[in-house]
Design an enzyme around this catalytic site. Structure first.
Site, short mmCIF file in Angstrom:
data_model
loop_
_atom_site.label_atom_id
_atom_site.label_comp_id
_atom_site.label_asym_id
_atom_site.label_seq_id
_atom_site.Cartn_x
_atom_site.Cartn_y
_atom_site.Cartn_z
N CYS A 180 0.83 -1.21 0.00
CA CYS A 180 0.00 0.00 0.00
C CYS A 180 0.87 1.26 0.00
O CYS A 180 1.39 1.64 -1.04
CB CYS A 180 -0.98 -0.06 1.17
SG CYS A 180 -2.45 0.93 0.85
N HIS A 210 -3.69 -5.08 0.56
CA HIS A 210 -3.06 -5.59 1.80
C HIS A 210 -3.15 -7.11 1.83
O HIS A 210 -4.13 -7.66 2.36
CB HIS A 210 -3.78 -5.02 3.02
CG HIS A 210 -3.53 -3.57 3.24
ND1 HIS A 210 -2.53 -3.10 4.05
CD2 HIS A 210 -4.13 -2.48 2.72
CE1 HIS A 210 -2.53 -1.78 4.05
NE2 HIS A 210 -3.50 -1.38 3.24
N GLU A 238 -1.69 -9.17 3.64
CA GLU A 238 -1.52 -9.76 4.97
C GLU A 238 -2.83 -10.23 5.60
O GLU A 238 -2.84 -11.15 6.40
CB GLU A 238 -0.83 -8.77 5.93
CG GLU A 238 -1.59 -7.50 6.29
CD GLU A 238 -1.34 -6.33 5.34
OE1 GLU A 238 -1.02 -6.61 4.16
OE2 GLU A 238 -1.49 -5.17 5.74
N1 GLN Z 1 -1.94 6.63 2.94
C1 GLN Z 1 -2.03 5.87 1.75
C2 GLN Z 1 -3.40 5.98 1.11
O1 GLN Z 1 -4.33 6.37 1.73
C3 GLN Z 1 -1.70 4.41 2.01
C4 GLN Z 1 -2.71 3.74 2.89
C5 GLN Z 1 -2.22 2.43 3.43
O2 GLN Z 1 -1.04 2.14 3.38
N2 GLN Z 1 -3.11 1.62 3.99
O3 GLN Z 1 -3.53 5.66 -0.04
#
Ligand code: GLN
Length: 629
Positions: free
Chosen positions: A400, A527, A529
């Site tokens: 992310c 994500h 995970e």
């Molecule tokens: N801050 C970034 C976004 O909002 C990444 C978010 C995250 O890593 N969950 O896109």
């Protein structure tokens, strides 16, 4: 529907979640369909707006629910898919009741905690418990309810009262209460002390709930006499006291519980009709896994470059996904938490020792992970870590924000886009290489993210991740982000070697990057995970671990196989060995067969067996206190 309420006494953080998930695991192994509900008595509607420093990571569900990290424990232990309603907070219950009041549903009555809030809690629990949580769509038979906090907390009172009433609503044979308590063993005498447990059980009884089971958590094993003392003083039979001391891995918790007769207890108390004795291969997967975890010896070190490194729970799912992958690959995992800001040039001037130590840790690791995150702090440090991995061929996985950092680094240093940045941190950057999504509403923080399960379509057949995901054309993973790669820069980035090998279904959102000519420089906008499981690790994590051990290419060349005797063979039921019946020598021989191929290429041709036995005997049989699940 049968309900098991799990409450906590004395202090929080004694592993109530693991105990509750272990009940579920055991019942699941008896072919019972299990679901779970986590109650958090705080006022927040959900965990979405929490800083990870408050309660650890925010866990995301398929339906986009942002929930307490304990739901992750249940999904991993029980291999189920929970819904946002499986996490109840005081805020959600009040919102529900207040909405009803506004609609006039209470017909002019005074709306009160008892009966309106307590009724709403009971109705919510009954409704959610009946929702299917597995792919087969079958209705669960048992619902495990974990009440957060400890008995006596003001915030938890309406919930305790609701369950006091609930036991009569659903009848005795369908409801039982397990109270998890701490039995401290003060260092001076080492003697286990039962007084805190006695008081918390008294408090629970005073509120109208009698424990059917008392689960005593302690550092070291507790003797029979202490069990008897608890039984006497807390007014329960000896078979209603279960003792769980600290174990080498949490996979051993269900096994220790089972050895203390928990199946028989639940079967009897809740009339579950489980045929007794349990089947021969009962819980074999967990036995094998616990054994495997305890016999790992070779280490792999992964540096986690993050922002919330002072509280390890902030990265709970990421560390567990790394553990699953490491155990699967046959390695003992060491995680080095690096505070991203310490890698920045500024720290070199203000805190030179910290700066050099952080860089040393990064350089000494076998692989690097840059997990998700929000905001400015540490972003430049993360970008530095990406640069270093790119230049030194160090295995790298970005998640992310980690993907966004990698793209910014590449834009700045390869495409020479000076001061390229994300509009999250620098809204007027000259090169907005990461931008906010069109649907994002900047004035409101809650509920404005792209959340939950979405498809990613592979665009290139030679992608490493595509192979690791089993050559599927598209995959589904969970998301939680507000910003994304600016499509305007994609052609230039790709021309310079940074390939966007996965897009969303509409081909506008960039989901996966892979760097050409690098052993493993991979980042994902989703994500992964959250969907990792102990027995089926998440592919991007497995790729990172294998690349960090230098085994990725051979794994890919074998068609994504570790060895013919990898864990999947255990599931096929081909072997039928009852662990209890075999001697240590036989057990070692069995392990030998299983692991010989894992050490492939690392043993001399002459005496592989002796060397392998050395490896087994040398192992210290512990994974420390680190949790694996
Ligand atoms: N801050 C970034 C976004 O909002 C990444 C978010 C995250 O890593 N969950 O896109």
């Amino acid at each position: 529907m049968k309900y098991i309420l799990v409450t906590g006494g004395v202090i929080s953080g004694v592993g109530k979640g693991v105990i509750a998930s272990s009940f579920g695991t055991i019942l699941k192994c008896c072919n019972i369909h299990v679901t779970s509900i986590k109650i958090d008595p705080y006022i927040n509607i959900d965990a979405g707006t929490f800083s990870p420093y408050e309660h650890g990571e925010v866990y995301v569900l398929d339906d986009g629910g942002e929930v307490d990290l304990d739901l992750g424990n249940y999904e991993r232990f029980l291999d189920v898919t929970l819904h946002r309603d499986n996490n109840i907070t005081t805020g959600k219950i009040y919102q529900h009741v207040i909405n009803k009041e506004r609609r006039g549903d209470y017909l002019g009555k005074t709306v009160q905690v008892v009966p309106h809030i307590t009724d709403a809690i009971q109705e919510w629990v009954e409704r959610v418990a009946n929702q299917p949580v597995s792919q087969d769509g079958l209705k669960p038979q048992v619902c495990i309810i974990e009440l957060g906090g400890t008995i006596g907390d003001i915030e938890g009172m309406p919930f305790v009262e609701a369950f006091r009433q609930f036991q009569f609503r659903v009848k005795k044979e369908n409801f039982c209460c397990a109270h998890v308590s701490l039995v401290p063993q003060p260092r001076s005498t080492g003697e286990p002390k039962t007084k805190p447990t006695q008081s918390s059980v008294r408090e629970l009884r005073g509120l109208g709930l009698s424990p059917d089971l008392i689960v005593c958590r302690s550092e070291n094993p507790i003797g029979q006499s202490v069990k008897e003392k608890i039984s006497n003083f807390c007014h329960v039979a000896p078979d209603q006291v279960i003792c769980i001391h600290d174990l080498s891995s949490i996979y051993r918790v269900p096994l220790l519980m089972e050895s203390q007769g928990i199946v028989e207890f639940f079967n009897d108390r809740l009339q579950l009709n489980i045929p007794m004795p349990p089947p021969r291969r009962f819980m074999h997967k967990w036995k094998d896994l616990a054994e495997r975890v305890d016999t790992l010896r070779k280490e792999v070190t992964i540096a986690l470059v993050g922002k919330y490194t002072k509280l390890e729970d902030s990265y709970a799912s990421v560390t567990k996904a790394l553990q699953h992958a490491a155990v699967y690959a046959g390695y003992k995992l060491k995680i080095k938490y690096i505070e991203a800001a310490t890698l920045e040039e500024e720290t070199k001037l203000t805190e030179p020792v910290q700066y050099h130590e952080a860089w040393q840790q990064l350089c000494k690791s076998d692989g690097v992970i840059v997990p998700g995150g929000f905001g400015k702090r540490g972003m430049e440090g993360k970008i530095k870590a990406c640069e270093w991995c790119r230049k030194t061929s160090k295995p790298f996985l970005g998640i992310c924000l980690g993907l966004q950092a990698a793209v910014i680094e590449f834009g700045r240093n390869i495409l020479q886009l000076q001061d390229a940045n994300t509009t999250e941190n620098v809204p007027d950057t000259p090169h907005p290489i990461v931008i906010d999504m069109p649907e994002h509403n900047p004035d409101q923080k809650g509920g404005t993210m792209r959340l939950g399960k979405r498809f990613t379509v592979f665009t290139q057949s030679n992608s490493i991740l595509k192979s690791l995901y089993g050559k599927q054309d598209r995959i589904e993973e969970r998301h939680r982000h507000r910003y994304e790669v600016n499509p305007k820069y994609v052609p230039d980035l790709e021309a310079a070697g940074l390939k966007f090998v996965g897009h969303d279904e509409d081909k506008v959102r960039m989901e996966i990057i892979e760097l050409e000519g690098h052993p493993y420089y991979v980042a994902v906008q989703y994500h992964p995970e959250y969907l990792s499981r102990p027995l089926s690790p998440s592919p991007p994590f497995l790729g990172l671990i294998l690349a960090s051990c230098g085994r990725l290419s051979s794994y890919l060349a074998r068609g994504c196989r570790l060895s013919p005797k990898s864990l999947s063979d255990h599931d096929s039921g081909e072997e039928d060995i009852n662990q209890k019946e075999i001697s240590l020598v036989e057990r070692q021989a069995k392990l030998l067969n299983e692991y010989a191929e894992l050490f492939d290429g690392q043993l001399d041709e002459d005496e592989p067996i002796i060397q392998f036995q050395e490896k087994l005997n040398l192992c210290d049989g512990s994974v420390g206190s680190s949790e694996v699940l």
